[in-house]
Design an enzyme around this catalytic site. Sequence first.
Site, mmCIF file in Angstrom:
data_model
loop_
_atom_site.group_PDB
_atom_site.id
_atom_site.type_symbol
_atom_site.label_atom_id
_atom_site.label_comp_id
_atom_site.label_asym_id
_atom_site.label_seq_id
_atom_site.Cartn_x
_atom_site.Cartn_y
_atom_site.Cartn_z
ATOM 1 N N GLU A 1 1.052 -5.959 6.740
ATOM 2 C CA GLU A 1 0.394 -7.333 6.863
ATOM 3 C C GLU A 1 0.950 -7.843 8.247
ATOM 4 O O GLU A 1 2.006 -7.959 8.647
ATOM 5 C CB GLU A 1 1.309 -8.084 5.771
ATOM 6 C CG GLU A 1 0.672 -9.466 5.747
ATOM 7 C CD GLU A 1 1.054 -10.471 4.820
ATOM 8 O OE1 GLU A 1 0.741 -11.559 4.798
ATOM 9 O OE2 GLU A 1 1.996 -10.160 3.918
ATOM 10 N N CYS B 1 0.695 -1.129 -0.137
ATOM 11 C CA CYS B 1 0.094 -0.008 -0.028
ATOM 12 C C CYS B 1 0.852 1.270 0.090
ATOM 13 O O CYS B 1 2.145 1.119 0.240
ATOM 14 C CB CYS B 1 -0.857 0.158 1.304
ATOM 15 S SG CYS B 1 -2.153 -1.320 1.295
#
Length: 167
Positions: free
Chosen positions: A78, A2
């Site tokens: 993550e 991202c």
Amino acid sequence: MCGLLAIVETPESAGRAARHGTRGEALIDRVSHRGPDQRGTLALANAWLGHRRLAIVSPDTGMQPCRHGGTTWVTNSEIFNHAELRERVASLPDSRSDSAVIGPVLRAHGVDGLSQLDGQFAIVAVDEKSGGWIAARDHAGICPLYVGFHSDGTVWFASEMKCPIDD
């Protein structure tokens, strides 16, 4: 992967971060290749946060910036132990995203909460009431987090250097 851009205030720059919102709106799109699925921005009284999301975990409910319990955050992350952390915090945003646990963990444990995150991450979290903020990345530096200092005293964090640098 991202992309994020966060503009936060220091005591010397009180009231200035939100003024950069228009510029932030343009700059966050410089990292659209990192997050083509969703785009989110939010101007707070003491910060401006922008995010480009690659929706992997909980694509329908993981929009960022995340906001819950007086904490707002953006992240490229993550979090492998998000299910375990989800069981240990009292309150969570309405999201099944692995990123949703970050704010509640930081709210409960402060900077020490970072050691509870098992995964790779770059995070900028803002306490909306106090104006305090935390910027951090995982211990191995897997997720990049660049920092820049504006002449007005604000601090800029981004996933890529091309985000906070003018042409």
